[in-house]
Design a protein around this motif. Sequence first.
Motif, PDB file in Angstrom:
ATOM      1  N   ILE A  32       2.657 -34.038 -24.425  1.00  0.00           N
ATOM      2  CA  ILE A  32       3.460 -33.001 -23.789  1.00  0.00           C
ATOM      3  C   ILE A  32       4.534 -33.688 -22.944  1.00  0.00           C
ATOM      4  O   ILE A  32       4.241 -34.597 -22.171  1.00  0.00           O
ATOM      5  CB  ILE A  32       2.601 -32.083 -22.902  1.00  0.00           C
ATOM      6  CG1 ILE A  32       1.534 -31.368 -23.745  1.00  0.00           C
ATOM      7  CG2 ILE A  32       3.479 -31.053 -22.185  1.00  0.00           C
ATOM      8  CD1 ILE A  32       0.621 -30.451 -22.944  1.00  0.00           C
ATOM      9  N   VAL A  79       3.603 -24.369 -21.910  1.00  0.00           N
ATOM     10  CA  VAL A  79       4.320 -25.281 -22.799  1.00  0.00           C
ATOM     11  C   VAL A  79       4.810 -24.540 -24.035  1.00  0.00           C
ATOM     12  O   VAL A  79       4.224 -23.546 -24.468  1.00  0.00           O
ATOM     13  CB  VAL A  79       3.423 -26.468 -23.224  1.00  0.00           C
ATOM     14  CG1 VAL A  79       2.928 -27.232 -22.003  1.00  0.00           C
ATOM     15  CG2 VAL A  79       2.250 -26.012 -24.077  1.00  0.00           C
ATOM     16  N   ILE A 127       5.939 -30.871 -27.996  1.00  0.00           N
ATOM     17  CA  ILE A 127       5.475 -29.890 -27.016  1.00  0.00           C
ATOM     18  C   ILE A 127       6.139 -30.213 -25.684  1.00  0.00           C
ATOM     19  O   ILE A 127       6.038 -31.337 -25.184  1.00  0.00           O
ATOM     20  CB  ILE A 127       3.937 -29.945 -26.859  1.00  0.00           C
ATOM     21  CG1 ILE A 127       3.244 -29.814 -28.227  1.00  0.00           C
ATOM     22  CG2 ILE A 127       3.463 -28.846 -25.918  1.00  0.00           C
ATOM     23  CD1 ILE A 127       1.754 -30.084 -28.175  1.00  0.00           C
ATOM     24  N   ALA A 129       7.015 -28.873 -21.577  1.00  0.00           N
ATOM     25  CA  ALA A 129       6.537 -28.006 -20.495  1.00  0.00           C
ATOM     26  C   ALA A 129       7.647 -27.100 -19.990  1.00  0.00           C
ATOM     27  O   ALA A 129       8.681 -27.571 -19.518  1.00  0.00           O
ATOM     28  CB  ALA A 129       6.000 -28.850 -19.343  1.00  0.00           C
ATOM     29  N   GLN A 133       6.479 -28.875 -14.701  1.00  0.00           N
ATOM     30  CA  GLN A 133       7.045 -30.209 -14.903  1.00  0.00           C
ATOM     31  C   GLN A 133       6.429 -31.224 -13.938  1.00  0.00           C
ATOM     32  O   GLN A 133       6.052 -32.329 -14.339  1.00  0.00           O
ATOM     33  CB  GLN A 133       8.568 -30.178 -14.679  1.00  0.00           C
ATOM     34  CG  GLN A 133       9.294 -29.003 -15.293  1.00  0.00           C
ATOM     35  CD  GLN A 133       9.761 -29.260 -16.713  1.00  0.00           C
ATOM     36  OE1 GLN A 133      10.092 -30.377 -17.065  1.00  0.00           O
ATOM     37  NE2 GLN A 133       9.776 -28.232 -17.518  1.00  0.00           N
TER      38      GLN A 133
END
Length: 408
Positions: A32, A79, A127, A129, A133
């Motif tokens: 992510i 996300v 992916i 966010a 963050q």
Amino acid sequence: MIHLACTHGNLGYWDFYSTVMKVEDIVDDKRIITVSESAELFSENINEILQREINLKRIKAISEYISSNDERFLGSIVVAIHKGEPKWTEIDLNQSFKIDDDIIDEKSLAFLNGKFGVLTLTGNEQIFALDGQHRLMGLRKTLKDYPELGELEVPVVFVIHNHERLDKTRRLFTVLNKYAEKPKGAELIILDEDDCAAIVARKLVSDHEILSKGSALSTTKSGSMPNSDNYSLTTLVTISSINKILFNKRPAYYTVRPSDDQLESHYEEATAFWDSVFDTFPEINQYLNKEANVTINSKPIYRNHESGGSLLLRPVGQKLLAFAFTKFGDDEIELFKERLSKIDFNLSNSIWKYLFWNEKMVTGENRLKKNLILYLLGKFDDESYIHSEMSRIYELNNDIYTHNISPV
């Protein structure tokens, strides 16, 4: 490849999948990433601006919270997922079963059906966010510094991003980051269970003999007293700010809950300050009891937006007293009270004129204000500095300073 147990839902345009992920699965190989690390939503120059919005102190604070607090918890990271081939495998609930010996009715079963399943990620997805963050960056730092915490589980909400509708995802990013109301001011102090200044502030207004009075605390959510409030003593935000002055700790200290013994020690520090003020000026308690014609040194004690009143009833004045209190040792509290009692805190006094009050409260000149209160209390001996600075302040207001200020 990882398999995530999920619940599936829909809210308007968005299908979403709620799950939990291990910290190591979130962080490893940057499964992510932040929006600014993705080229999907915004251009490179916009991403550079977003990158500058990342607050390194906040990342450090989050990491310290996760690594140091056994009662750690984080809100869900939201996300967006695109590219790759994420797979949703639904778990069929089309069968009768019981909960606490009660069979779930068909209507409830119909709602539950399609809500449970497994989301499979191959690792080829991108992916990023949309919300969280700093939490994501904090998790990265945590895993780097404390790899043994990789098994911790964090709530994650997936939304399916459509590359053909970038506007939809950008709008969602905006809503989550711009319009989501985060606790602040008094509300944050009420909710915070890690910040010792907030915890002690709540205890003071609950347990302290005077500060627990209903008339002591303004209902404002900020640190300023409303012009319409002519009866309260202070604000919850001010009490918390005073605690930080008294405790004198680095910002990171307030991100991790101290032990009960430390909290009790801090409460005693705060109580010592407030008791000193109320012992010196018992008239404040009379003011809070709404007694008539209360005076200090033969002058009425009040606060209003027309003439100012007493600096003792102003948050800025209370914080100034707290600063001065820290310059006296434990064996000097009686000396502090004796000297404090001799100062005229009426804002119309020439000591405070133009520096704190000029038809309204005056901001700035913080260094001079601190040095002036210490000078009055005999803890600052640069007399020439005080007279020179006060002359400057008077000249700015087309007035002449007569060198009439001296230690009590």
